[in-house]
Write a protein that holds these residues in place. Structure first.
Motif, mmCIF file in Angstrom:
data_model
loop_
_atom_site.group_PDB
_atom_site.id
_atom_site.type_symbol
_atom_site.label_atom_id
_atom_site.label_comp_id
_atom_site.label_asym_id
_atom_site.label_seq_id
_atom_site.Cartn_x
_atom_site.Cartn_y
_atom_site.Cartn_z
ATOM 1 N N MET A 1 0.839 -1.180 0.000
ATOM 2 C CA MET A 1 0.000 0.000 0.000
ATOM 3 C C MET A 1 0.891 1.253 0.000
ATOM 4 O O MET A 1 1.820 1.369 0.796
ATOM 5 C CB MET A 1 -0.875 -0.021 1.240
ATOM 6 C CG MET A 1 -1.794 1.147 1.340
ATOM 7 S SD MET A 1 -3.026 0.771 2.598
ATOM 8 C CE MET A 1 -3.124 2.314 3.389
ATOM 9 N N ILE A 2 0.599 2.164 -0.897
ATOM 10 C CA ILE A 2 1.349 3.411 -0.979
ATOM 11 C C ILE A 2 0.963 4.281 0.205
ATOM 12 O O ILE A 2 -0.211 4.455 0.502
ATOM 13 C CB ILE A 2 1.051 4.139 -2.305
ATOM 14 C CG1 ILE A 2 1.601 3.318 -3.476
ATOM 15 C CG2 ILE A 2 1.643 5.550 -2.296
ATOM 16 C CD1 ILE A 2 1.223 3.839 -4.837
ATOM 17 N N ARG A 3 1.990 4.820 0.870
ATOM 18 C CA ARG A 3 1.695 5.719 1.983
ATOM 19 C C ARG A 3 2.393 7.057 1.766
ATOM 20 O O ARG A 3 3.539 7.108 1.335
ATOM 21 C CB ARG A 3 2.080 5.103 3.325
ATOM 22 C CG ARG A 3 3.537 4.861 3.525
ATOM 23 C CD ARG A 3 3.796 4.132 4.849
ATOM 24 N NE ARG A 3 5.171 3.734 4.933
ATOM 25 C CZ ARG A 3 6.116 4.420 5.556
ATOM 26 N NH1 ARG A 3 5.813 5.537 6.193
ATOM 27 N NH2 ARG A 3 7.359 3.999 5.567
ATOM 28 N N ARG A 4 1.673 8.098 2.070
ATOM 29 C CA ARG A 4 2.249 9.432 1.974
ATOM 30 C C ARG A 4 3.115 9.687 3.202
ATOM 31 O O ARG A 4 2.721 9.380 4.329
ATOM 32 C CB ARG A 4 1.148 10.484 1.890
ATOM 33 C CG ARG A 4 1.732 11.864 1.686
ATOM 34 C CD ARG A 4 0.738 12.832 1.164
ATOM 35 N NE ARG A 4 1.334 14.158 1.132
ATOM 36 C CZ ARG A 4 0.660 15.251 0.958
ATOM 37 N NH1 ARG A 4 -0.638 15.189 0.778
ATOM 38 N NH2 ARG A 4 1.266 16.406 0.936
ATOM 39 N N LEU A 5 4.290 10.236 2.964
ATOM 40 C CA LEU A 5 5.203 10.575 4.051
ATOM 41 C C LEU A 5 4.949 12.027 4.420
ATOM 42 O O LEU A 5 5.040 12.915 3.580
ATOM 43 C CB LEU A 5 6.648 10.353 3.600
ATOM 44 C CG LEU A 5 6.939 8.929 3.125
ATOM 45 C CD1 LEU A 5 8.338 8.828 2.551
ATOM 46 C CD2 LEU A 5 6.722 7.920 4.236
ATOM 47 N N ARG A 6 4.629 12.275 5.669
ATOM 48 C CA ARG A 6 4.174 13.601 6.082
ATOM 49 C C ARG A 6 5.207 14.425 6.841
ATOM 50 O O ARG A 6 4.959 15.578 7.150
ATOM 51 C CB ARG A 6 2.914 13.458 6.910
ATOM 52 C CG ARG A 6 1.831 12.740 6.113
ATOM 53 C CD ARG A 6 0.471 13.197 6.475
ATOM 54 N NE ARG A 6 -0.528 12.517 5.683
ATOM 55 C CZ ARG A 6 -1.146 13.053 4.654
ATOM 56 N NH1 ARG A 6 -0.871 14.275 4.282
ATOM 57 N NH2 ARG A 6 -2.067 12.372 3.999
ATOM 58 N N ASP B 1 9.957 10.996 8.553
ATOM 59 C CA ASP B 1 9.389 9.851 7.835
ATOM 60 C C ASP B 1 10.150 9.589 6.538
ATOM 61 O O ASP B 1 10.460 8.448 6.203
ATOM 62 C CB ASP B 1 7.916 10.081 7.506
ATOM 63 C CG ASP B 1 7.008 10.063 8.709
ATOM 64 O OD1 ASP B 1 7.422 9.592 9.781
ATOM 65 O OD2 ASP B 1 5.857 10.541 8.572
ATOM 66 N N TRP C 1 6.243 9.865 -1.006
ATOM 67 C CA TRP C 1 5.505 8.631 -0.775
ATOM 68 C C TRP C 1 6.474 7.472 -0.662
ATOM 69 O O TRP C 1 7.578 7.532 -1.192
ATOM 70 C CB TRP C 1 4.558 8.341 -1.937
ATOM 71 C CG TRP C 1 3.496 9.341 -2.163
ATOM 72 C CD1 TRP C 1 2.234 9.351 -1.623
ATOM 73 C CD2 TRP C 1 3.559 10.492 -3.001
ATOM 74 N NE1 TRP C 1 1.528 10.433 -2.085
ATOM 75 C CE2 TRP C 1 2.319 11.163 -2.933
ATOM 76 C CE3 TRP C 1 4.554 11.047 -3.813
ATOM 77 C CZ2 TRP C 1 2.040 12.321 -3.630
ATOM 78 C CZ3 TRP C 1 4.288 12.206 -4.512
ATOM 79 C CH2 TRP C 1 3.039 12.839 -4.418
ATOM 80 N N LEU D 1 6.584 2.948 -0.741
ATOM 81 C CA LEU D 1 5.935 1.675 -1.006
ATOM 82 C C LEU D 1 7.008 0.609 -0.931
ATOM 83 O O LEU D 1 8.013 0.693 -1.651
ATOM 84 C CB LEU D 1 5.279 1.657 -2.390
ATOM 85 C CG LEU D 1 4.702 0.313 -2.842
ATOM 86 C CD1 LEU D 1 3.514 -0.094 -1.971
ATOM 87 C CD2 LEU D 1 4.305 0.367 -4.311
#
Length: 105
Positions: A1-6, A10, A35, A37
């Protein structure tokens, strides 16, 4: 799952503090995003060094999906940068991404 790095922490943790990715992240301000993955990270920044840049790091299989996602979010003006072989592999699988030119010599 692709996750946004905030956060920059991160991004740093996801890419092992890779110089190019950290540069492209541009403090995650001014429209910059990142992002992750699997074993890959992309960070995009508009207008850095006079061009829209997308730093690519990690394993090609994950980087391909991330670049597709990032270009969908950020737009087609972003030019992927990274290790030559990785960018070649990404360019071979992502429409609209040009292969890097070979160095003379």
């Amino acid at each position: 799952m692709i996750r946004r790095l905030r956060s920059l922490d991160d991004v740093r943790a996801a890419c092992g503090d890779d110089d190019l990715v950290m540069w492209a992240a541009q403090e995650l301000s001014g429209g910059s995003r990142a992002w992750a993955l699997g074993e890959a990270v992309v960070a995009g920044s508009p207008g850095v060094s006079r061009h829209d840049r997308l730093a690519v790091w990690g394993q090609a299989v994950d980087a391909v999906a991330l670049v597709r996602h990032a270009l969908g979010e950020l737009g087609p003006t972003y030019r992927p940068l990274g290790e030559v072989e990785l960018v070649r592999q990404v360019a071979a699988k992502v429409d609209g991404v040009r292969r890097p030119r070979s160095s003379p010599g």
